[in-house]
Enzyme design. Structure first.
Site, PDB file in Angstrom:
ATOM      1  N   ALA C 240       0.823  -1.213   0.000  1.00 22.56           N
ATOM      2  CA  ALA C 240       0.000   0.000   0.000  1.00 22.56           C
ATOM      3  C   ALA C 240       0.861   1.269   0.000  1.00 22.56           C
ATOM      4  O   ALA C 240       2.090   1.197   0.067  1.00 22.56           O
ATOM      5  CB  ALA C 240      -0.927  -0.013   1.207  1.00 22.56           C
ATOM      6  N   HIS C 241       0.191   2.388  -0.044  1.00 26.03           N
ATOM      7  CA  HIS C 241       0.921   3.650  -0.187  1.00 26.03           C
ATOM      8  C   HIS C 241       1.788   3.979   1.025  1.00 26.03           C
ATOM      9  O   HIS C 241       1.449   3.691   2.145  1.00 26.03           O
ATOM     10  CB  HIS C 241      -0.009   4.822  -0.518  1.00 26.03           C
ATOM     11  N   ASN C 242       2.946   4.569   0.709  1.00 26.92           N
ATOM     12  CA  ASN C 242       3.878   5.053   1.718  1.00 26.92           C
ATOM     13  C   ASN C 242       4.571   3.964   2.515  1.00 26.92           C
ATOM     14  O   ASN C 242       5.254   4.240   3.493  1.00 26.92           O
ATOM     15  CB  ASN C 242       3.184   6.035   2.670  1.00 26.92           C
TER      16      ASN C 242
END
EC number: 2.3.1.191
Lengths: 339, 339, 339
Positions: C240-242
């Protein structure tokens, strides 16, 4: 869109109240902790307020004015997180596909394209398909025969919409995702093995839905698989045939929902939630990540399953005991009888 | 195929016995509860018989004649569910790719195409590949170098068959799926990190196999990954290198099978089954959804793992206890010693 | 590369010591048990030594000379498994894309291509993208606007790299995988539903990374998602993001890592590991397959969760007890009080 705005403009765009210098130029968004000059940041949770003390941001979105703040330019809004979301649209950096049909895209002559449609190289729009106004297809996206996309949709690169499926308006589908694969339906036959049940239904997706990358949403067997308005779906999610998902339900990554299950509106699912088929889940049900759902749920609430993480040795010992648990309960009962 | 049939024709096609009007025209299939006039429905489970009382269907597939039934036209068959499966082929509405090589497809001059092959726009068939008679490639499908597809196969849009992989006859592969990705093999090296083991084997798929959307089936490291005849695989399934799957085994969505595991014939796996590598699973083993399989299984039967779903509060309390379970068992033993 | 080598050549290539006939011709690699004449095999674990007794292999990689061995030609190396890995590169049979831009590929005039770039039919390289020297794009791969690929990278067929994402050198991405899909970020709004947070960050991948088939790696919300050098990722993995992944961490199939989690270097994850968002996992943490990680881990070590597989009846009985576990613990306490 321009790549920078002054604070007066942003104040108007966000319906905010400005404290500070309206001429200050903002060219991007930053985290409070790492923002640089020229960036705007936001605080949506009070616990992050101390980050502003050392922030180099040129402005901040806040729910209330903050005195003695290192960031002197403050935009006061009712909901800083929501205002931040709107700000990301303003500063969105995704290069749009040019507003034309790329000569290396293939659009069947019988397909109908709306106004301002953008179709990148390598896309295929099959016979009888319809693509609504201002919808954008990135490279390699495929719109199957007789599929129908609404207005302002966005198919990312290599997304696939199968035949006869329907997308509402403002639907986003990420790369690698398949909408309208066949449901997993077979009749067992001693002589012939698994005899395929051809899937005659569609996937019908409402307005303002986003589907993440590498998901698979199966078409219905006879009736349709339905994704209601405002549903958001993360990556690698599997939705089987004839499932219905209610409005504004949010589904995190790696979830799987088996066939014919009805999920209510306003539900949330953490990652890896697994829901059996033919169940009915009420509105506003919330599942922790990893919940295995084997029964229908009639009441809103929070549900979970799964076992706690431990170091491997403790876990092994406890799992041996778990596999004997019914026996140990019997021994507790016997002890009680002996009291 | 025509889009409608009279009941006499359907009776012949399904090897049924007709009670009622052979001239009645049927143009589609419906659920018993929601079918409309002109549709045929089916009852494969007695508990759904009451749905016929109010059904508007023009005909019904039944295992035995039903007196006083609202649906007067009855086709009597040995297995209504199997007959329904066959009916779905008759009424299949998927628009077939036209029987030619689309000018916007790229077929390497060294590839061999059988008779009646259908290749849609955006497909690529690489050097040395073979595509059997009447096989259909939907838009954007890729057949890698030296891959070999049998007759009457169907690759849905954006499916990928990698180099040297082999598909038997009547194999269906859904969109986004990869057959022949590299297995996850690396030799650890202190100096060089993970040193890739290039995967020299193939994926070899038998006849009458269907693979759902967005699956990944890895090629073998040295030998081949083998999927036997009649296997059915749902969406988002991961099959690692050197796995072998026996005939007619059925694998539901989101399953993962680690490297070199041998799965027998006639097995079934619910969704999210996770099988460790280097195991041997006997024929006719059935796994509940979510089962984590860490040991070989020599005996046919039903197996399961996973913990029960509860409301979050009860679950948290029980999980604290589970992480202390070995200790509580010790306390039970101590109580027993004190008796 | 040639398709066969004599043992003297292989001895040099592998920095080995040769016992036997340097003129012996080797044309492939085989398992010890099933290798045929002309193939070389390897023994990396003493327990497989007996397989050499009946092996038809023409040569074997060994850690130490073996007397009275049926395979008389022996290459002695420090690490036979590592030498085997290097041998697979020598005998790699993947047909490379020809070193040119296929006329049916679409490369935007503003894209920059390095020397010796190989781009197959059906690929799309968008505006502003950069493709480094000797990088190969297989059929249908898409490089989004302003994406940047290093040297000697390999995108397998139908892989997608989204706009602005960065790949280092020698990065391999398998078919169906998406690098740079949007993170799952929305602000809840009573009036407007889930308001999308446009994802402004990138995915930045280091050198010598391999990403399996049908994975999804989300771009960062504001900052970037980071995959460090030497990381290896199997199929159907969701990042997922980051998220940040440290050097040489290995992630098996079907793993999911939620947003903003930081994973250390040298970690390993078995299949189906699920990691919550906003956690911090130390270096050299090892998770058993199926571990659900809900807390940060500060210490290196082995961790696990999940419950044991049993026959369905035993499992059901134990699971009933598990759902009552806190109550049974209370009864143990009561018994203790009564002593």
């Amino acid at each position: 869109m321009p790549s920078s705005y002054n604070l007066t403009d942003l104040t108007t765009l966000l319906d905010a109240q400005l404290l500070g210098d309206g001429e200050c130029i903002i060219s991007g968004i930053g985290d409070a902790a790492t923002a640089t000059a020229g960036q705007i940041t936001f605080i949506s949770n009070k616990k992050y307020l101390p980050q502003l003390d050392t922030s180099a941001a040129s402005a901040v979105l806040l729910a209330a004015p903050l005195d003695n703040c290192a960031v002197v330019n403050q935009l006061i809004v009712a909901d800083p997180y929501l205002a931040y979301a709107k700000l990301t649209l303003i500063f969105d950096n995704r290069p749009k596909t040019p507003a034309l049909i790329h000569p290396a895209a293939v659009v069947d002559p019988s397909a109908k394209l709306g106004e301002g449609v953008r179709i990148a190289a390598g896309c295929v729009v099959e016979a009888g398909a319809e693509v609504g106004d201002h919808t954008e297809l990135c490279a390699g996206a495929v719109v199957g025969p007789n599929a129908k996309l609404g207005q302002h949709c966005l198919l990312h690169a290599n997304a696939t919409i199968a035949h006869h499926c329907v997308l509402g308006n403002r639907v986003k589908v990420h790369s690698g995702t398949t909408v309208g694969s066949d449901g997993f339906g077979y009749a067992p036959s001693r002589d012939e093995g698994w005899v395929k049940i051809h899937q005659l239904g569609r996937v019908v997706i409402g307005d303002d839905v986003e589907v993440g990358a590498n998901c698979a949403i199966d078409r219905g067997a006879i009736k349709d698989t339905i994704i209601a308005d405002g549903v958001i779906i993360d990556n690698l999610v599997h939705i089987a045939h004839n499932v219905t998902i209610g409005k504004r339900t949010a589904i995190a990554g790696c979830v799987g929902i088996a066939g014919s299950t009805e999920v209510g509106a306003g539900c949330t699912m953490g990652g890896f939630v697994a829901i059996n088929g033919h169940l009915k889940i009420a509105d506003n049900v919330h599942f922790n990540g990893g919940t295995v759902v084997t029964k229908s749920i009639a009441e809103a609430g929070h549900y979970a399953s799964g076992s706690p993480m431990q170091d491997v040795r403790s876990w092994r010992r406890n799992m041996v005991r778990l596999s004997q648990l019914d026996e140990w309960v019997g021994r507790i009962k016997k002890l009680e009888d002996q009291q």
